[in-house]
Design an enzyme around this catalytic site. Structure first.
Site, PDB file in Angstrom:
ATOM      1  N   LYS A  13       0.838  -1.217   0.000  1.00 52.92           N
ATOM      2  CA  LYS A  13       0.000   0.000   0.000  1.00 52.92           C
ATOM      3  C   LYS A  13       0.867   1.259   0.000  1.00 52.92           C
ATOM      4  O   LYS A  13       0.644   2.188  -0.769  1.00 52.92           O
ATOM      5  CB  LYS A  13      -0.934   0.022   1.233  1.00 52.92           C
ATOM      6  CG  LYS A  13      -1.839  -1.205   1.346  1.00 52.92           C
ATOM      7  CD  LYS A  13      -2.784  -1.116   2.527  1.00 52.92           C
ATOM      8  CE  LYS A  13      -2.102  -1.080   3.889  1.00 52.92           C
ATOM      9  NZ  LYS A  13      -1.357  -2.309   4.224  1.00 52.92           N
ATOM     10  N   ARG A  89     -10.061   0.699   8.312  1.00 47.67           N
ATOM     11  CA  ARG A  89      -9.501  -0.590   8.727  1.00 47.67           C
ATOM     12  C   ARG A  89     -10.526  -1.427   9.488  1.00 47.67           C
ATOM     13  O   ARG A  89     -10.214  -2.541   9.888  1.00 47.67           O
ATOM     14  CB  ARG A  89      -8.330  -0.302   9.656  1.00 47.67           C
ATOM     15  CG  ARG A  89      -7.042  -0.973   9.251  1.00 47.67           C
ATOM     16  CD  ARG A  89      -5.987  -0.483  10.212  1.00 47.67           C
ATOM     17  NE  ARG A  89      -4.745  -1.141  10.034  1.00 47.67           N
ATOM     18  CZ  ARG A  89      -3.723  -0.637   9.355  1.00 47.67           C
ATOM     19  NH1 ARG A  89      -3.833   0.520   8.764  1.00 47.67           N
ATOM     20  NH2 ARG A  89      -2.605  -1.310   9.296  1.00 47.67           N
ATOM     21  N   ARG A 128      12.013  -4.842   5.098  1.00 45.66           N
ATOM     22  CA  ARG A 128      11.719  -3.443   4.759  1.00 45.66           C
ATOM     23  C   ARG A 128      12.573  -2.461   5.568  1.00 45.66           C
ATOM     24  O   ARG A 128      12.819  -2.647   6.746  1.00 45.66           O
ATOM     25  CB  ARG A 128      10.242  -3.186   5.041  1.00 45.66           C
ATOM     26  CG  ARG A 128       9.861  -1.734   4.970  1.00 45.66           C
ATOM     27  CD  ARG A 128       8.376  -1.545   5.032  1.00 45.66           C
ATOM     28  NE  ARG A 128       7.766  -2.092   6.228  1.00 45.66           N
ATOM     29  CZ  ARG A 128       6.451  -2.154   6.413  1.00 45.66           C
ATOM     30  NH1 ARG A 128       5.630  -1.739   5.478  1.00 45.66           N
ATOM     31  NH2 ARG A 128       5.968  -2.649   7.513  1.00 45.66           N
ATOM     32  N   ARG A 162      11.090  -0.154  11.156  1.00 46.29           N
ATOM     33  CA  ARG A 162       9.966   0.090  12.051  1.00 46.29           C
ATOM     34  C   ARG A 162       9.980  -0.847  13.258  1.00 46.29           C
ATOM     35  O   ARG A 162      10.286  -2.030  13.127  1.00 46.29           O
ATOM     36  CB  ARG A 162       8.648  -0.090  11.287  1.00 46.29           C
ATOM     37  CG  ARG A 162       8.177   1.178  10.637  1.00 46.29           C
ATOM     38  CD  ARG A 162       7.053   0.969   9.671  1.00 46.29           C
ATOM     39  NE  ARG A 162       5.923   0.222  10.183  1.00 46.29           N
ATOM     40  CZ  ARG A 162       4.792   0.029   9.501  1.00 46.29           C
ATOM     41  NH1 ARG A 162       4.669   0.544   8.294  1.00 46.29           N
ATOM     42  NH2 ARG A 162       3.805  -0.661  10.004  1.00 46.29           N
ATOM     43  N   ARG A 173      -0.467  -8.312  13.736  1.00 46.75           N
ATOM     44  CA  ARG A 173      -1.024  -7.387  12.736  1.00 46.75           C
ATOM     45  C   ARG A 173      -1.804  -8.160  11.674  1.00 46.75           C
ATOM     46  O   ARG A 173      -2.852  -7.716  11.216  1.00 46.75           O
ATOM     47  CB  ARG A 173       0.103  -6.574  12.101  1.00 46.75           C
ATOM     48  CG  ARG A 173       0.633  -5.493  13.039  1.00 46.75           C
ATOM     49  CD  ARG A 173       1.990  -4.960  12.626  1.00 46.75           C
ATOM     50  NE  ARG A 173       2.029  -4.409  11.299  1.00 46.75           N
ATOM     51  CZ  ARG A 173       3.153  -4.179  10.620  1.00 46.75           C
ATOM     52  NH1 ARG A 173       4.330  -4.443  11.183  1.00 46.75           N
ATOM     53  NH2 ARG A 173       3.111  -3.666   9.424  1.00 46.75           N
TER      54      ARG A 173
END
Ligand code: AP5
Length: 218
Positions: A13, A89, A128, A162, A173
């Site tokens: 996203k 969400r 990431r 992160r 998550r």
């Protein structure tokens, strides 16, 4: 043009919404980024959100709805619309967004789901990293800076990862996504608003498919 990008953590996203923002002159509202900025600034909301994000859970609906309402109302007039990354969400957020947009005389033009299976998501999230200065996103395997250790966008040599990108929190998550966010797919499908894209393809191929949906040949 007003767009929602839906998809599980790591679906792409953020990667694709940066492209859409720049290509179509849209305001990008990424709720995760907004909460992380508030956490770094140490605001009361940020400190509350930091704890919730560390557990992989969701911040309460009323807080998120207020944040998005303020963002859309304050959108710069030169923007040709907005892209929502990470909102809505929950079904409660989606219903509130419909009411909010109707009250503002705005419409949703595209609700696009990036489809990716869970196994791939863990690999994407764990590799990431982003530029500490400008936030440009990279990946150890799939998207490295052209010159090792130097951000393509701003030339900075500082990068960060992160806090919620660890295996335990990623599992939570994904659970939150399947329990609370996946029900949005039938919510938008039943009113004919849902479009789906193969998020398993390479980054450029996903971008091309999105451009095809939005009417621009890339
Ligand atoms: P948020 O920041 O929104 O995180 P998320 O939804 O978990 O999504 P991610 O940012 O992890 O993934 P992404 O889909 O953007 O993937 P990316 O493009 O980086 O939310 C964080 C937290 O904030 C939540 O857990 C919650 O607590 C809170 N929150 C936020 N919004 C909320 C709301 N509305 N209500 C309540 N709470 C809320 O891609 C991942 C990696 O894969 C990158 O390295 C990228 O380079 C790579 N990649 C991308 N596409 C491809 C591809 N096609 N092929 C190969 N690699 C790819």
């Amino acid at each position: 043009m007003n767009i929602i990008l839906l998809g599980p953590p790591g679906a792409g996203k953020g990667t694709q919404s940066d492209h859409l923002r720049d290509t179509y002159n849209l305001a990008k509202f990424a709720t995760g980024d907004m909460l992380r900025e508030a956490a770094e600034a140490g605001t009361p909301l940020g400190l509350q959100a930091k704890e919730i994000m560390a557990k992989g859970a969701l911040v309460p609906d009323e807080v998120m709805i207020g944040i998005i309402k303020d963002a859309i109302e304050g959108m710069p007039t030169e923007k040709k619309g907005f892209i929502l990354d990470g909102f809505p969400r929950t079904t409660g957020q989606a219903e509130a967004l419909d009411v909010m947009l109707s009250g503002m005389g705005r419409t949703l033009d595209h609700v696009i789901e990036l489809q990716v299976v869970d196994d791939v998501l863990v690999e994407r999230i764990s590799g990431r990293f982003s530029c500490a200065k400008c936030g440009a996103g990279y990946h150890d395997s799939f998207k490295q800076p052209a010159k090792e250790g130097v951000c393509d966008a701003c030339g900075s040599t500082e990068f960060k990862r992160r806090a919620d990108d660890n295996a335990a929190t990623v599992g939570k998550r994904l659970e939150a996504y399947h329990a609370q966010t996946a029900p949005l797919l039938p919510y938008y499908a039943k009113t004919g608003r849902l479009q789906s894209v193969d998020g398993m393809a390479a980054i450029d191929a996903v971008t091309a498919e999105l451009d095809g949906l939005l009417g621009k040949a890339s």
